[in-house]
Design an enzyme around this catalytic site. Structure first.
Site, PDB file in Angstrom:
ATOM      1  N   SER A  34       3.349 -11.721  13.577  1.00 29.67           N
ATOM      2  CA  SER A  34       2.725 -10.181  14.800  1.00 29.67           C
ATOM      3  C   SER A  34       2.130 -10.223  13.974  1.00 29.67           C
ATOM      4  CB  SER A  34       4.465  -9.078  14.137  1.00 29.67           C
ATOM      5  OG  SER A  34       5.553  -9.807  15.013  1.00 29.67           O
ATOM      6  N   LEU A  78       0.495  -1.417  -0.019  1.00 31.67           N
ATOM      7  CA  LEU A  78      -0.049  -0.196  -0.028  1.00 31.67           C
ATOM      8  C   LEU A  78       1.106   1.210   0.507  1.00 31.67           C
ATOM      9  CD1 LEU A  78      -2.619  -0.941   2.772  1.00 31.67           C
ATOM     10  CD2 LEU A  78      -2.858  -0.725  -0.015  1.00 31.67           C
ATOM     11  N   ASN A  87      -2.085  -5.180  10.167  1.00 30.60           N
ATOM     12  CA  ASN A  87      -1.317  -6.711   9.044  1.00 30.60           C
ATOM     13  C   ASN A  87      -0.653  -7.602  10.075  1.00 30.60           C
ATOM     14  OD1 ASN A  87      -0.282  -7.586   6.297  1.00 30.60           O
ATOM     15  ND2 ASN A  87       1.039  -7.596   7.252  1.00 30.60           N
TER      16      ASN A  87
END
Length: 219
Positions: A140, A97, A111
């Site tokens: 993560s 992005l 994310n």
């Protein structure tokens, strides 16, 4: 009257196993987020059928149909805003992005990344972890920033690296942990118990573990 749930859009490009984990979690009574929209940049993404079968609205916005990245992202942004979305989850969305898109939804894009950030940003995380001989690897959940895989960390899970691991076996172990922490992190962000403050994610309450995770164990 029951409190309204936070409306979430999930961006996908493939089979969407993390999306499926979010959808499953959102079925639970009291879960504070609703998966309201799934957007794919690929018409053949398997995630689209999974979402449709769950009764979730889907949209295909094929990046190949646009003359520029800016035009593609504008179409995605307009679709998200039209659906009154609060949080955006990336789940195997294979498009980086732009800074302008991230800024448009600042602090609202989440994310899941297959490493213990800030280690192993980018691709081939499992191969790199094995090459370095680390004993713990993991995944993560983080808030997306303009810099790739560098945003504030929400939640992490560590998994042991076994002596006979291949990138494939390690990836499978990490993926199982992704399916655990992504729904938990989304719930914390949706209900406000995790908040972005001065570039870090703070939790209202945290319970310290009884003991550290040590691997390998000996004897």
């Amino acid at each position: 009257m029951a409190a309204s749930r936070t409306r979430v859009a999930v961006l996908v490009s493939g089979r969407g196993s993390n999306m499926a984990a979010l959808i499953e979690a959102a079925k639970a009574p009291g879960y504070p987020a609703e998966i309201a929209l799934v957007v794919s940049n690929r018409p053949d993404a398997g995630a689209l059928k999974t979402a449709a079968d769950a009764g979730i609205e889907t949209a295909v916005i094929d990046h190949k149909a646009f003359g520029s990245k800016a035009d593609f992202e504008a179409a995605v942004a307009e679709r998200i805003e039209a659906a009154d979305i609060t949080l955006i989850c990336l789940a195997g969305f294979m498009r980086v992005l732009s800074a302008s898109f991230v800024e448009r939804f600042a602090g609202r894009i989440v994310n899941i990344h297959p490493s213990l950030l800030p280690s192993y940003k980018g691709l081939d995380t499992h191969e790199r972890a094995l090459a370095d001989g680390v004993r713990l690897h993991g995944c993560s959940v983080h808030i997306v920033s303009a810099e790739l895989d560098a945003g504030p960390i929400v939640m992490q899970a560590a998994v042991p690296v076994l002596s006979d691991d291949t990138p494939q076996t390690l990836a499978a172990r990490v993926l199982r942990s992704e399916h655990v922490i992504y729904p938990r992190a989304l719930a914390a962000l949706a209900d406000g118990s995790a908040r972005l403050v001065d570039g870090k994610v703070l939790f209202d309450t945290q319970a310290a573990p009884a003991e550290p995770l040590i691997w390998p164990t000996i004897g």
